[in-house]
Design a protein around this motif. Structure first.
Motif, mmCIF file in Angstrom:
data_model
loop_
_atom_site.group_PDB
_atom_site.id
_atom_site.type_symbol
_atom_site.label_atom_id
_atom_site.label_comp_id
_atom_site.label_asym_id
_atom_site.label_seq_id
_atom_site.Cartn_x
_atom_site.Cartn_y
_atom_site.Cartn_z
ATOM 1 N N HIS A 506 39.305 -33.985 -26.263
ATOM 2 C CA HIS A 506 38.705 -34.562 -27.468
ATOM 3 C C HIS A 506 37.289 -35.076 -27.226
ATOM 4 C CE1 HIS A 506 42.084 -34.406 -30.202
ATOM 5 N NE2 HIS A 506 42.875 -34.669 -29.171
ATOM 6 N N SER A 507 36.606 -35.378 -28.333
ATOM 7 C CA SER A 507 35.213 -35.875 -28.224
ATOM 8 C C SER A 507 35.146 -37.141 -27.392
ATOM 9 C CB SER A 507 34.652 -36.190 -29.602
ATOM 10 O OG SER A 507 34.858 -35.116 -30.436
ATOM 11 N N SER A 508 36.151 -37.998 -27.525
ATOM 12 C CA SER A 508 36.094 -39.250 -26.757
ATOM 13 C C SER A 508 36.148 -38.935 -25.248
ATOM 14 C CB SER A 508 37.231 -40.196 -27.151
ATOM 15 O OG SER A 508 38.441 -39.494 -27.195
ATOM 16 N N VAL A 562 34.232 -46.531 -26.006
ATOM 17 C CA VAL A 562 35.277 -47.559 -26.064
ATOM 18 C C VAL A 562 35.424 -48.066 -27.503
ATOM 19 C CG1 VAL A 562 35.807 -49.909 -25.320
ATOM 20 C CG2 VAL A 562 35.076 -48.238 -23.658
ATOM 21 N N ILE A 563 34.308 -48.256 -28.192
ATOM 22 C CA ILE A 563 34.400 -48.736 -29.587
ATOM 23 C C ILE A 563 35.034 -47.656 -30.468
ATOM 24 C CG2 ILE A 563 33.033 -49.394 -31.609
ATOM 25 C CD1 ILE A 563 31.235 -50.983 -29.811
ATOM 26 N N LEU A 564 34.631 -46.409 -30.253
ATOM 27 C CA LEU A 564 35.217 -45.331 -31.062
ATOM 28 C C LEU A 564 36.726 -45.253 -30.842
ATOM 29 C CD1 LEU A 564 32.613 -42.428 -30.678
ATOM 30 C CD2 LEU A 564 33.052 -43.850 -32.686
ATOM 31 N N MET A 565 37.145 -45.385 -29.623
ATOM 32 C CA MET A 565 38.592 -45.307 -29.355
ATOM 33 C C MET A 565 39.300 -46.530 -29.924
ATOM 34 S SD MET A 565 38.752 -43.481 -25.658
ATOM 35 C CE MET A 565 40.422 -42.891 -25.715
ATOM 36 N N PHE A 655 44.486 -50.900 -22.705
ATOM 37 C CA PHE A 655 43.097 -50.590 -23.075
ATOM 38 C C PHE A 655 42.356 -51.891 -23.442
ATOM 39 C CE2 PHE A 655 40.021 -49.038 -26.345
ATOM 40 C CZ PHE A 655 39.350 -48.101 -25.589
ATOM 41 N N PHE A 656 43.008 -52.718 -24.234
ATOM 42 C CA PHE A 656 42.413 -53.995 -24.658
ATOM 43 C C PHE A 656 42.141 -54.897 -23.442
ATOM 44 C CE2 PHE A 656 43.744 -58.453 -25.326
ATOM 45 C CZ PHE A 656 42.592 -58.906 -25.959
ATOM 46 N N ILE A 657 43.157 -55.061 -22.589
ATOM 47 C CA ILE A 657 43.014 -55.997 -21.459
ATOM 48 C C ILE A 657 41.907 -55.520 -20.513
ATOM 49 C CG2 ILE A 657 44.173 -56.938 -19.403
ATOM 50 C CD1 ILE A 657 46.808 -56.692 -21.051
ATOM 51 N N ILE A 658 41.991 -54.252 -20.160
ATOM 52 C CA ILE A 658 41.048 -53.747 -19.151
ATOM 53 C C ILE A 658 39.609 -53.779 -19.668
ATOM 54 C CG2 ILE A 658 40.341 -51.641 -17.941
ATOM 55 C CD1 ILE A 658 43.460 -51.065 -17.868
ATOM 56 N N TYR A 659 39.441 -53.344 -20.898
ATOM 57 C CA TYR A 659 38.046 -53.264 -21.362
ATOM 58 C C TYR A 659 37.499 -54.601 -21.825
ATOM 59 C CZ TYR A 659 38.252 -48.558 -19.975
ATOM 60 O OH TYR A 659 38.377 -47.452 -19.175
ATOM 61 N N THR A 660 38.376 -55.554 -22.116
ATOM 62 C CA THR A 660 37.872 -56.919 -22.340
ATOM 63 C C THR A 660 37.294 -57.443 -21.021
ATOM 64 O OG1 THR A 660 39.373 -57.393 -24.125
ATOM 65 C CG2 THR A 660 38.563 -59.291 -22.898
ATOM 66 N N LEU A 661 38.053 -57.251 -19.938
ATOM 67 C CA LEU A 661 37.526 -57.671 -18.622
ATOM 68 C C LEU A 661 36.245 -56.923 -18.306
ATOM 69 C CD1 LEU A 661 40.806 -57.791 -16.507
ATOM 70 C CD2 LEU A 661 39.443 -59.722 -17.338
ATOM 71 N N TRP A 662 36.243 -55.649 -18.629
ATOM 72 C CA TRP A 662 35.068 -54.821 -18.330
ATOM 73 C C TRP A 662 33.828 -55.331 -19.083
ATOM 74 C CZ3 TRP A 662 32.006 -51.529 -21.379
ATOM 75 C CH2 TRP A 662 31.180 -50.648 -20.676
#
Ligand code: AKG
Length: 786
Positions: A506-508, A562-565, A655-662
């Motif tokens: 996919h595009s993402s 990340v925002i698109l997903m 996804f939420f936890i990891i990318y919040t930390l990121w």
């Protein structure tokens, strides 16, 4: 203070030099014991500087070198270090066969201060390969490798240049030593019974007269039964060319007085230094020569070039008479500053001012209202923090290494010298050129060409030598990340191929691949820039900045992905609403503009004197703010996606936890580094954290989206070929509208229409390239036909 220039000891016009013409036998232990005994005797005779002969711990000959060779530091240098310390003398340790860590052999001369510190090792530059038919044939290069550097060390008396035996035949080496400020050249040697009587003394007197310096040669005592019979005749020659002290060929200690005033006297009577026609000929140290090199050195431009630990430029000011030119962080037993300055004599005396990072020093003068004299007054003349760039004989001029040259009728000071720094902790030094004695009513400003080389430690310490201490370890850090990224790239390509075969590329995922490729390319450029910088000492700013631009682009693409997903794009919806597209375009354009400002700010306004990090700037703070706004957007989008598609939480929760930390890791560490970390550890720490955060961001995405049966979080369950069908272009603008995939689009309940390859027995996809795709997880009500 731990960071003293070596020559802060009391200056002295005269000192005693002792040459140890010792008998060398086949027992290394006996040779060392003999050397120690003779150093003691020489000290007893009042010597301040003691020199041993070439190959004093082993017989001279290519067959002996491999057998007697040892590492440096090693047993022989430990013995010499102790002897220097016990007798409180500078000790030039003749030479010993050295075995380096890569197995090569060198003919090397270790040099010690009176506290026992080994300050330098000179490896014989010119190997003794000659053939005088019927007399002597010798081929050092059969077993030895040549050294590649000039060796000058500081004493309280003068700078001393060192060569070994055959090196004395090369007049250019001696000229460079003299030009760099040496007033004594020392050559441990072992001439033979053919070339000794013919050339030994003549060469020595030639080097002394050419360069108006003292020259000392030290031979082993003659042993007629040895396979190589040394000439003996250790000698000291004055700058006038006469013999100060000498001997025959037996074992003996030759002591002579070295008088710095004699050097000046000879130079003033016969001023060849200032009569040199540098417009017609020149001897150049190629390591000091950049592309433009010395050829341009007498041209003055407004521009200043500051690049790397070799730093070169021209400065011409109209009114300012105090100019900051460079800073460097020292951390080693042997930091050094080598300089070359050239400027018109008509500009009076320009001085090098050396400040260090104590409150009463740099901080009290930089960007202060103080005038030039007040800024100079915080420096200690005794500590050699002021170097007057002229030819006079005052305490602050004497070691400046200046001569006067005339080019096109204009007289120039041409100055070359070295200062050493020892530092137990990271310490910044700031280099300024000033002219504070100028009458106030006749301000003429400054005008000079400069070339500096700032180093930490020994030349073979690749990871430190050319780097400022605040930059140590950035190169190995980046190399380690590069390896990790190459592995990750390979895995990502495998996954991408699997997904493509499954029509799930996919595009993402494409955005992820684009971001990963940019990051990896940036990292390659950074490794090239830092690696070449470590090798040559010239910072490759364009390569480094391009690397950072690539990584900035990678970060922007990753945030977009990340925002698109989070919005469910390619997971729960096939297209974006037009309002979303407009918002995303505005936000990411702003992001790009702020990044551009950061790079422009860094190029134009970065103030080296304040030791800022590039995030400590308005665009730097803007980037941190943008990242946090992006995180809020990510949260908001995620909330609505999960609300409408709770079945996707196995993917969205991690996804939420990891990318919040990121999102947070970068800003938190940058702010912590800016406000709570010593300035010299910032750059390497932030670099390590930025690379780590980048790595984690990409790695977690790879893990979450890996197309394996065991992956319960796998987000894609709609084929790329079906996105067009499932998205209804007529529909617009709401997150819950029909621009989202209908729930059955990724449900097991419509296998025939949507996922025809699903195994009807167990609900899993057949394996591709060894991977099994994840089982379909959502059991939703039966699908209406599409
Ligand atoms: O140059 C010469 O004639 C002798 C040189 C020599 O003996 C040496 O380099 O060890």
């Amino acid at each position: 203070m731990h960071f003293v220039p070596a020559n802060i000891l009391v200056d002295s016009e005269e000192f005693n030099l002792a040459l140890l013409q010792m008998a060398v036998g086949t027992s290394k232990v006996d040779n060392l014991a003999r050397a120690v005994g003779m150093v003691k005797q020489a000290a007893g005779k009042g010597a301040n500087l003691v020199v041993l002969p070439e190959c004093f711990n082993s017989p001279y000959g290519t067959s002996y070198f491999p057998e007697y060779a040892e590492t440096i530091p090693g047993p022989s240098t430990q013995t010499l270090s102790q002897a220097a310390k016990d007798n409180n003398v500078f000790l030039i340790g003749g030479s010993i066969p050295e075995k380096s860590s890569d197995g090569r052999l060198y003919n090397s001369c270790p040099i010690f201060r009176p506290d026992g510190t080994m300050v330098a090792v000179h490896r014989k530059i010119h190997l003794f390969d000659i053939n005088v038919p019927g007399k002597i044939k010798f081929q050092e290069s059969e077993v030895l490798s040549p050294g590649n550097t000039l060796t000058i060390f500081d004493t309280p008396f003068c700078h001393i240049g060192v060569g070994i035996c055959y090196d004395i035949r090369f007049a250019e080496l001696a000229q460079l030593y003299a030009r760099k400020g040496c007033k004594l050249l020392v050559y441990p040697g072992a001439f033979n019974m053919t070339t000794g009587p013919a050339h030994w003394e003549a060469l020595q007197r030639g080097r002394a007269i050419d360069n108006q310096v003292y020259v000392a040669t030290v031979s082993p005592a003659r042993d007629d039964s040895a396979s190589y019979v040394a000439w003996g005749h250790s000698t000291i020659v004055s700058p006038w060319g006469d013999i100060v002290a000498t001997t025959q060929h037996g074992e003996e200690i030759v002591v002579g007085e070295i008088d710095m005033d004699r050097v000046e006297e000879v130079r003033s009577m016969i001023p060849i230094c200032s009569q040199r026609r540098q417009d017609l000929y020149k001897v150049i140290d190629v390591h000091e020569c950049s592309e433009n090199g010395m050829e341009d050195s007498l041209n003055f431009y407004q521009a200043t070039i500051t690049s790397g630990r070799w730093i070169e430029g021209n400065i011409e000011t109209q009114t300012s008479n105090w100019e900051f030119i460079a800073r460097f962080c020292f951390l080693s037993k042997l930091g050094s500053l080598s300089y070359t300055f050239e400027y018109p004599v008509s500009y009076g005396t320009q001085e090098i001012l050396l400040y260090f990072d104590e409150p009463g020093q740099w901080e009290s003068v930089y960007r202060s209202n103080k005038n030039c004299s007040a800024r100079r007054s915080v420096l200690s003349l005794e500590n050699n923090q002021v170097i007057a760039l002229n030819t006079s004989n005052t305490a602050i001029s004497r070691f400046s290494g200046c001569t006067v040259a005339t080019t096109n009728g204009q007289a120039f000071y041409s100055c070359s010298g070295i200062r050493t720094f020892r530092s137990m902790r990271e310490r910044w030094w700031y280099i300024v050129v000033a002219r504070c004695d100028e009458p106030l009513d006749k301000v003429q400003g400054l005008k000079f060409y400069y070339k500096l080389h700032l180093t930490n430690g020994e030349e073979n310490e690749f990871l430190q030598y050319e780097y400022s201490a605040d930059e140590f370890y950035i190169f190995p850090e980046d190399m380690a990340y590069l390896v990790a990224y190459i592995i990750m790239m390979a895995l990502s390509i495998v996954c991408a191929v699997i997904l493509r075969n499954r029509q799930l590329f996919h595009s993402s995922y494409k955005l992820y691949m684009a971001s990963l490729s940019l990051w990896l390319s940036g990292l390659i450029l950074l490794c090239i820039a830092w690696g070449r910088y470590g090798q040559y000492g010239w910072q490759e700013k364009p390569t480094e900045v391009t690397g950072r631009i690539f990584q900035a682009a990678s970060t922007i693409i990753f945030i977009l992905m990340v925002i698109l997903m989070a919005k469910g794009y390619t997971i729960t919806r096939g297209r974006l609403t037009s309002i979303s597209l407009i918002r995303l375009s505005i936000f990411f354009s702003l992001f790009i503009i702020i990044y551009c400002f950061l790079f422009i700010w860094e190029g134009l306004f970065f103030d080296e004197g304040l030791v800022l990090y590039y995030y400590e700037s308005p665009p730097g703070y803007g980037l941190i703010a943008m990242r946090l706004v992006a995180w809020l957007w990510f949260l908001y989008a995620l909330f609505f996606t999960l609300k409408h598609h709770p079945s996707k939480r196995t993917f969205y929760l991690p996804f939420f936890i990891i990318y919040t930390l990121w999102f947070w890791a970068g800003p938190v560490v940058i702010l912590a580094a800016m406000f709570g970390m010593p300035k010299w550890s910032r750059e390497k720490t932030i670099n390590a954290v930025e690379q780590f955060v980048g790595l984690c961001g990409h790695l977690f995405f790879l893990i979450l989206t890996r197309p394996q049966a065991a992956n319960k979080n796998f987000p894609y369950h709609v084929k790329t070929s079906q996105i067009g069908i499932l998205s209804d272009p007529a529909d617009n603008d709401t997150i819950t509208g029909s621009s989202t995939f209908r729930s059955e689009a990724y449900a097991t309940s419509s296998p025939d229409m949507l996922l025809p390859q699903i195994s009807r027995e167990n609900g899993t996809l057949p394996p591709v390239l060894g991977f099994a795709l994840p089982p379909i997880q959502h059991a939703l009500p039966s699908a209406p036909p599409i």
